[in-house]
Structure formats: C-alpha cells, structure tokens
Design a protein around this motif. Structure first.
Motif, PDB file in Angstrom:
ATOM      1  N   ASN A   1     117.041  62.789 -10.707  1.00 24.66           N
ATOM      2  CA  ASN A   1     116.882  64.075 -11.387  1.00 24.66           C
ATOM      3  C   ASN A   1     115.427  64.500 -11.533  1.00 24.66           C
ATOM      4  O   ASN A   1     115.152  65.670 -11.801  1.00 24.66           O
ATOM      5  N   ASP A   2     114.500  63.567 -11.367  1.00 22.81           N
ATOM      6  CA  ASP A   2     113.076  63.891 -11.477  1.00 22.81           C
ATOM      7  C   ASP A   2     112.447  64.210 -10.120  1.00 22.81           C
ATOM      8  O   ASP A   2     111.265  64.517 -10.053  1.00 22.81           O
ATOM      9  N   LEU A   3     113.220  64.118  -9.074  1.00 19.57           N
ATOM     10  CA  LEU A   3     112.673  64.230  -7.717  1.00 19.57           C
ATOM     11  C   LEU A   3     113.184  65.512  -7.039  1.00 19.57           C
ATOM     12  O   LEU A   3     113.925  65.460  -6.071  1.00 19.57           O
ATOM     13  N   LYS A   4     112.740  66.643  -7.552  1.00 19.66           N
ATOM     14  CA  LYS A   4     113.235  67.911  -7.006  1.00 19.66           C
ATOM     15  C   LYS A   4     112.139  68.886  -6.626  1.00 19.66           C
ATOM     16  O   LYS A   4     112.405  70.038  -6.336  1.00 19.66           O
ATOM     17  N   SER A   5     110.886  68.427  -6.598  1.00 14.30           N
ATOM     18  CA  SER A   5     109.786  69.347  -6.287  1.00 14.30           C
ATOM     19  C   SER A   5     109.630  69.534  -4.780  1.00 14.30           C
ATOM     20  O   SER A   5     110.056  68.705  -3.972  1.00 14.30           O
ATOM     21  N   GLY A   6     108.979  70.619  -4.426  1.00  5.73           N
ATOM     22  CA  GLY A   6     108.676  70.883  -3.018  1.00  5.73           C
ATOM     23  C   GLY A   6     107.739  69.845  -2.440  1.00  5.73           C
ATOM     24  O   GLY A   6     107.869  69.462  -1.275  1.00  5.73           O
ATOM     25  N   ALA A   7     106.796  69.364  -3.244  1.00 10.05           N
ATOM     26  CA  ALA A   7     105.863  68.335  -2.759  1.00 10.05           C
ATOM     27  C   ALA A   7     106.613  67.055  -2.415  1.00 10.05           C
ATOM     28  O   ALA A   7     106.341  66.424  -1.393  1.00 10.05           O
ATOM     29  N   PHE A   8     107.579  66.680  -3.255  1.00  8.86           N
ATOM     30  CA  PHE A   8     108.379  65.483  -2.977  1.00  8.86           C
ATOM     31  C   PHE A   8     109.196  65.678  -1.703  1.00  8.86           C
ATOM     32  O   PHE A   8     109.241  64.800  -0.839  1.00  8.86           O
ATOM     33  N   ARG A   9     109.827  66.842  -1.567  1.00  9.99           N
ATOM     34  CA  ARG A   9     110.624  67.140  -0.372  1.00  9.99           C
ATOM     35  C   ARG A   9     109.765  67.030   0.886  1.00  9.99           C
ATOM     36  O   ARG A   9     110.126  66.349   1.841  1.00  9.99           O
ATOM     37  N   ASP A  10     108.598  67.690   0.863  1.00  6.74           N
ATOM     38  CA  ASP A  10     107.735  67.708   2.045  1.00  6.74           C
ATOM     39  C   ASP A  10     107.199  66.315   2.370  1.00  6.74           C
ATOM     40  O   ASP A  10     107.188  65.899   3.528  1.00  6.74           O
ATOM     41  N   ALA A  11     106.780  65.600   1.340  1.00  5.75           N
ATOM     42  CA  ALA A  11     106.234  64.254   1.548  1.00  5.75           C
ATOM     43  C   ALA A  11     107.318  63.296   2.046  1.00  5.75           C
ATOM     44  O   ALA A  11     107.058  62.447   2.903  1.00  5.75           O
ATOM     45  N   SER A  12     108.525  63.457   1.543  1.00  5.01           N
ATOM     46  CA  SER A  12     109.631  62.591   1.971  1.00  5.01           C
ATOM     47  C   SER A  12     109.961  62.800   3.450  1.00  5.01           C
ATOM     48  O   SER A  12     110.174  61.836   4.186  1.00  5.01           O
ATOM     49  N   MET A  13     109.989  64.055   3.875  1.00  4.43           N
ATOM     50  CA  MET A  13     110.304  64.327   5.281  1.00  4.43           C
ATOM     51  C   MET A  13     109.171  63.849   6.189  1.00  4.43           C
ATOM     52  O   MET A  13     109.404  63.345   7.284  1.00  4.43           O
ATOM     53  N   ALA A  14     107.938  63.983   5.720  1.00  2.00           N
ATOM     54  CA  ALA A  14     106.805  63.458   6.483  1.00  2.00           C
ATOM     55  C   ALA A  14     106.907  61.940   6.595  1.00  2.00           C
ATOM     56  O   ALA A  14     106.664  61.360   7.662  1.00  2.00           O
ATOM     57  N   MET A  15     107.284  61.284   5.493  1.00  2.00           N
ATOM     58  CA  MET A  15     107.438  59.831   5.507  1.00  2.00           C
ATOM     59  C   MET A  15     108.542  59.404   6.460  1.00  2.00           C
ATOM     60  O   MET A  15     108.373  58.465   7.244  1.00  2.00           O
ATOM     61  N   CYS A  16     109.664  60.093   6.432  1.00  2.00           N
ATOM     62  CA  CYS A  16     110.768  59.758   7.341  1.00  2.00           C
ATOM     63  C   CYS A  16     110.324  59.861   8.797  1.00  2.00           C
ATOM     64  O   CYS A  16     110.626  58.986   9.615  1.00  2.00           O
TER      65      CYS A  16
END
Length: 151
Positions: A23-38
């Motif tokens: 529930n704490d992981l909904k920001s655009g920065a998290f989304r973008d960083a996660s896809m970059a990490m993948c």
C-alpha cells in the motif's frame, strides 16, 4: 540447503516483504524505478532473448505489488528500458540506473526496488553473479548498502 533452495527462499522472502509494503508503493518514481530494475536484471548479461523478455514480462504482470499500476503502462516502460539496454548496454545502463535512482528519496521505495530486482533475478532459481552485480550497482545508485540484501 542447496544453492537453488536458498535462491528460491530468498526470492520468496523478498516477495513477502514487498507484499507487506504494497500500500505504500504507489508512486510514479517507484513504478519507473521498478521497471528499470526489471529491465536491468533481464538484460544483465548485455543481451536478452525473446523467451527471457516474455518471462520477465509475465513476472511483472503477475506481481501483486505492481498490480497497482496499469499493466500496459508497466510493459511499455519495461520495453523502453530494455530497448535502451539492447541498443548500447553500457550507455543504456547509465540511463536505466538514473531511472532507478529516482526512488532514492523514499527509503522504503528504494528498498522495494532492490527487492523486486532480487525477486526477478531469482525467479528462475538462478540469481547468477551478473544479475547480482547489476542489482548491487542499483544499490549504489539508491544509496543503499548491498550487504543489507546479501549482495
């Protein structure tokens, strides 16, 4: 315990930790960083086979933490990062690490991005040295000690 079992256990443990923070992981920065990490983990060896690309895309789509974001948006971002890495791995890696570094401002998100990298890397039961190396580099980009994640 065999290495294979430890890798699977570690990836499952990271996924459990991610679910607790979902529930704490909904920001655009998290989304973008996660896809970059993948993308970084998928292309860790400098290339990506179509089957590997498809496997990681399925892992992204099936990840409960990432379901907060539209699947097509995640796939587009994952694909764009992969394109950077496959065009010129070293140059692309700089841009992808910059994208990952966007999550640095929120420590919980930064840790979650690393955990996603470990989950993706360990999903096939073989979190190899190359994958571990790029996740370690991401730790540095996020200002996190790799030892915290046994890297």
């Amino acid at each position: 315990m065999a290495l294979w079992d430890r890798v699977k256990e570690s990836a499952q443990s990271m996924q459990t930790q991610l679910m607790a923070k979902k529930n704490d992981l909904k920001s655009g920065a998290f989304r973008d960083a996660s896809m970059a990490m993948c993308a970084l983990v998928a292309a860790a060896d400098g290339q990506i086979e179509p089957a590997e690309r498809q496997r990681v895309a399925q892992l992204i789509a099936g990840n409960d933490v990432l379901r907060a974001f539209p699947a097509d948006d995640l796939q587009r971002r994952f694909g764009a990062n992969l394109d950077k890495l496959t065009a010129d791995f070293e140059f692309g890696k700089v841009g992808v690490l910059q994208e990952i570094a966007k999550a640095k401002k929120k420590p919980a998100e930064a840790r979650a991005v690393i955990q996603i990298g470990i989950v993706i890397g360990g999903a096939d039961g073989d979190f190899d040295a190359t994958e571990r190396g790029v996740v370690r580099e991401a730790c540095f980009a996020l200002g996190l000690p790799p030892e915290e994640f046994d890297l």
